[in-house]
Design a protein around this motif. Structure first.
Motif, PDB file in Angstrom:
ATOM      1  N   VAL A 273       0.677  -1.356   0.274  1.00 11.75           N
ATOM      2  CA  VAL A 273       0.066   0.110  -0.510  1.00 11.75           C
ATOM      3  C   VAL A 273       0.568   1.614  -0.157  1.00 11.75           C
ATOM      4  N   MET A 274       0.428   2.123  -0.787  1.00 14.11           N
ATOM      5  CA  MET A 274       0.519   3.436  -0.392  1.00 14.11           C
ATOM      6  C   MET A 274       0.123   4.557  -0.077  1.00 14.11           C
ATOM      7  N   LEU A 275       0.801   5.593   0.491  1.00 14.21           N
ATOM      8  CA  LEU A 275       0.001   6.713   1.381  1.00 14.21           C
ATOM      9  C   LEU A 275       0.716   7.788   0.936  1.00 14.21           C
ATOM     10  N   ASP A 276      -0.420   8.907   0.425  1.00 11.94           N
ATOM     11  CA  ASP A 276       0.230  10.455   0.691  1.00 11.94           C
ATOM     12  C   ASP A 276       0.569  11.039   1.595  1.00 11.94           C
ATOM     13  N   ILE A 277       0.809  12.556   1.652  1.00  7.74           N
ATOM     14  CA  ILE A 277       1.087  12.806   3.360  1.00  7.74           C
ATOM     15  C   ILE A 277      -0.238  13.087   4.083  1.00  7.74           C
ATOM     16  N   GLU A 278      -1.260  12.906   3.184  1.00 12.43           N
ATOM     17  CA  GLU A 278      -2.599  12.965   3.833  1.00 12.43           C
ATOM     18  C   GLU A 278      -3.198  12.099   4.989  1.00 12.43           C
ATOM     19  N   ARG A 280      -4.035   9.480   2.909  1.00  7.80           N
ATOM     20  CA  ARG A 280      -4.972   8.568   1.475  1.00  7.80           C
ATOM     21  C   ARG A 280      -4.305   7.706   0.388  1.00  7.80           C
ATOM     22  N   VAL A 281      -4.945   6.957  -0.080  1.00 18.15           N
ATOM     23  CA  VAL A 281      -4.468   5.317  -0.549  1.00 18.15           C
ATOM     24  C   VAL A 281      -4.169   5.805  -1.925  1.00 18.15           C
ATOM     25  N   THR A 282      -3.161   6.140  -2.566  1.00 21.64           N
ATOM     26  CA  THR A 282      -2.334   5.858  -3.646  1.00 21.64           C
ATOM     27  C   THR A 282      -2.341   4.632  -4.431  1.00 21.64           C
ATOM     28  N   PHE A 283      -2.034   4.292  -3.959  1.00 20.24           N
ATOM     29  CA  PHE A 283      -1.406   2.333  -4.577  1.00 20.24           C
ATOM     30  C   PHE A 283      -2.392   1.525  -3.445  1.00 20.24           C
ATOM     31  N   GLY A 301      -8.328   7.184  -3.314  1.00 17.25           N
ATOM     32  CA  GLY A 301      -8.037   8.272  -2.872  1.00 17.25           C
ATOM     33  C   GLY A 301      -9.136   8.924  -1.534  1.00 17.25           C
ATOM     34  N   LYS A 302      -8.948   7.841  -0.907  1.00 17.82           N
ATOM     35  CA  LYS A 302      -9.562   7.443   0.387  1.00 17.82           C
ATOM     36  C   LYS A 302      -9.076   7.074   1.470  1.00 17.82           C
ATOM     37  N   SER A 303      -9.202   7.631   3.025  1.00 15.07           N
ATOM     38  CA  SER A 303      -8.098   7.723   3.556  1.00 15.07           C
ATOM     39  C   SER A 303      -8.093   6.337   4.135  1.00 15.07           C
ATOM     40  N   TRP A 304      -7.259   5.234   4.306  1.00 21.22           N
ATOM     41  CA  TRP A 304      -6.468   4.696   4.895  1.00 21.22           C
ATOM     42  C   TRP A 304      -7.146   4.019   6.259  1.00 21.22           C
ATOM     43  N   PHE A 305      -7.471   5.431   6.753  1.00 25.57           N
ATOM     44  CA  PHE A 305      -7.290   5.343   8.297  1.00 25.57           C
ATOM     45  C   PHE A 305      -9.094   4.705   8.744  1.00 25.57           C
ATOM     46  N   MET A 320       0.201   9.208  15.112  1.00 26.41           N
ATOM     47  CA  MET A 320       1.477   8.636  14.871  1.00 26.41           C
ATOM     48  C   MET A 320       1.438   8.435  12.881  1.00 26.41           C
ATOM     49  N   PHE A 321       1.027   8.262  12.591  1.00 24.26           N
ATOM     50  CA  PHE A 321       1.182   8.673  10.908  1.00 24.26           C
ATOM     51  C   PHE A 321       1.945  10.176  10.525  1.00 24.26           C
ATOM     52  N   HIS A 322       0.347  10.842  11.005  1.00 21.55           N
ATOM     53  CA  HIS A 322       0.989  12.021  10.396  1.00 21.55           C
ATOM     54  C   HIS A 322       1.620  12.899  11.600  1.00 21.55           C
ATOM     55  N   GLY A 323       2.123  12.471  12.487  1.00 24.90           N
ATOM     56  CA  GLY A 323       3.015  12.631  13.510  1.00 24.90           C
ATOM     57  C   GLY A 323       4.263  12.874  12.920  1.00 24.90           C
ATOM     58  N   LYS A 324       4.301  11.511  12.363  1.00 28.73           N
ATOM     59  CA  LYS A 324       6.000  11.436  11.306  1.00 28.73           C
ATOM     60  C   LYS A 324       6.181  11.525  10.497  1.00 28.73           C
TER      61      LYS A 324
END
Length: 425
Positions: A273-278, A280-283, A301-305, A320-324
């Motif tokens: 899985v790949m996520l953008d900095i927000e 969101r799932v890109t792959f 394009g949807k939020s992974w979380f 945790m994700f956004h902080g990192k």
């Protein structure tokens, strides 16, 4: 009776009565036993060739064969079958020698109550070894067949492992490639850049992409586009290179490399899985979609979380994700539960890297995940069984020592009465 209770046992024993006694003990332990008795090297070799066995129980010494020779024969066959030696009283040195030769346990014939717990333990461990071997075989298969250049290199500057593509394209033998510093195969004009990139990579924990030129044995050059990540604890780089010699070094080359990478991820049985900095799932690959029951258009394009995280974990993992991401770092390994469309939970261990563009700006993350739900359950069961076995072993060891002491006392009394000893312990 379940399939798991069925047991195919090769009994290496010269006494048919003792073989029957062993089979009876296993049946008392709940197994449906299919067994064959052999007592020669030829008989064992033929049995290994013609049948599939779950377990081998072997006497230590027989008129025409012995346990040490049986262990040598099994090793030569390449089969992974647990061997338990069941024999009469022997010295401690014999037990140690037998275990070092590959036996999984040594049980005295007058202590057969230890047999079934030992069998259960070894069958569980053999199953775990087979699963791990299959996983390694699949990884090796992918490694060997790829048209890209995979390698493991050390911080010491030497290649440790290379796939066949290296020798096939560059012309150097594997020995030549691994016995010289890898920088010697890099074009002189690219060596300083490559050394700087290696130093930078060793100082960080996320993946990096770069290009350099490698020298072929015939004097020609190949241009490589690299993706590399360090394993700092082991002082190793894991890297893959795509040969872009015949492709212009343009945005199209980068896109094609990304497509090839995504195709590789689609084919693996692990989750990708790949996520953008927000977040969101890109792959996401087919393995993840197939296990969770979602359609690709439902998640891209949807939020992974929001889609994949259970309610009780969503906020903490998202924070945790956004902080990192803001700090420019990401845990290399992370374990958490995800939820399927039906609401079922799967425990996944993730290997994560931060993705950057050519300017070094963070664009998101890429993660490879392994579903360890069943493995955790297995480990929990195995731990419980091991604790049970340990308790039984402590009890049986004390009992066996007391029996030895009693036998010595009987022998001493017989000697005092002028009679020959009975047990000679």
């Amino acid at each position: 009776m379940t399939v798991a209770d069925q047991l195919r046992v090769l009994i290496v024993e010269d006494s048919s009565d003792d073989a029957d006694l062993l089979a009876h003990e296993l049946k008392r332990g709940g197994y449906e036993v299919e067994s064959q008795r052999v007592d020669t090297e030829e008989g064992m070799a033929l049995a290994l060739e013609r049948n599939i066995w779950d377990l081998i129980i072997c006497d230590y010494s027989m008129p025409h064969f012995n346990a040490m020779a049986a262990l040598v024969l099994l090793r030569g066959s390449g089969l992974d079958i647990p061997v338990i030696v069941v024999s009469g009283a022997v010295g401690e040195d014999v037990v140690v020698e037998t275990m070092r030769a590959g036996a999984r346990d040594y049980i005295l014939k007058d202590s057969l109550m230890r047999l079934v717990p030992a069998v259960k333990r070894e069958l569980l461990q053999a199953q775990a070894r087979r699963k791990e071997a299959e996983r390694e075989r699949l990884i090796s298969f992918l490694f060997e067949l790829s048209h890209d250049f995979f390698c493991i290199a050390g911080f010491d500057g030497y290649f440790k492992t290379l796939n066949p593509q290296w020798s096939k394209v560059l012309g150097w033998s594997e020995t030549e490639l691994t016995t010289k510093p890898f920088i010697e195969f890099v074009h002189p004009e690219d060596r300083e850049k490559t050394n700087d990139m290696c130093k930078s990579l060793a100082a960080r924990k996320d993946a990096m992409a770069f290009e350099n030129r490698y020298l072929c044995k015939d004097g020609s050059l190949r241009l490589f586009l690299w993706n590399a990540t360090p394993l700092v604890s082991e002082r190793l780089y894991f890297a893959s290179a795509h040969d872009i010699t015949d492709i212009s070094r343009s945005h199209e080359a980068v896109l094609q490399g990304e497509r090839r990478f995504r195709e590789l991820l689609e084919e693996t049985h692990l989750f990708s899985v790949m996520l953008d900095i927000e977040g969101r799932v890109t792959f996401c690959n087919y393995a993840l979609l197939n296990k969770t029951g979602f359609m690709r258009e439902e998640v891209i394009g949807k939020s992974w979380f929001d889609v994949f995280l259970p309610d009780d974990a969503r906020q903490s993992v998202s924070d945790m994700f956004h902080g990192k991401i803001r700090a420019g770092e990401m845990p290399s390994y992370f374990e958490n539960e995800i939820q399927t469309r039906s609401g079922a939970r799967r425990l996944v261990i993730w290997n994560n890297v931060i993705l950057r563009d050519e300017a070094g700006k963070i664009t998101g993350t890429a993660s490879i995940g392994e579903d360890i739900t069943e493995r955790k359950e297995y480990e929990k069961v195995l731990h419980g069984k091991m604790l049970e076995i340990e308790k039984l072993n402590k009890f049986m060891t004390g009992r066996e020592l007391r029996i030895i002491e009693l036998k010595k006392e009987v022998d001493n009394l017989l000697k005092a009465g002028g009679l020959p000893p009975k047990y000679k312990v």
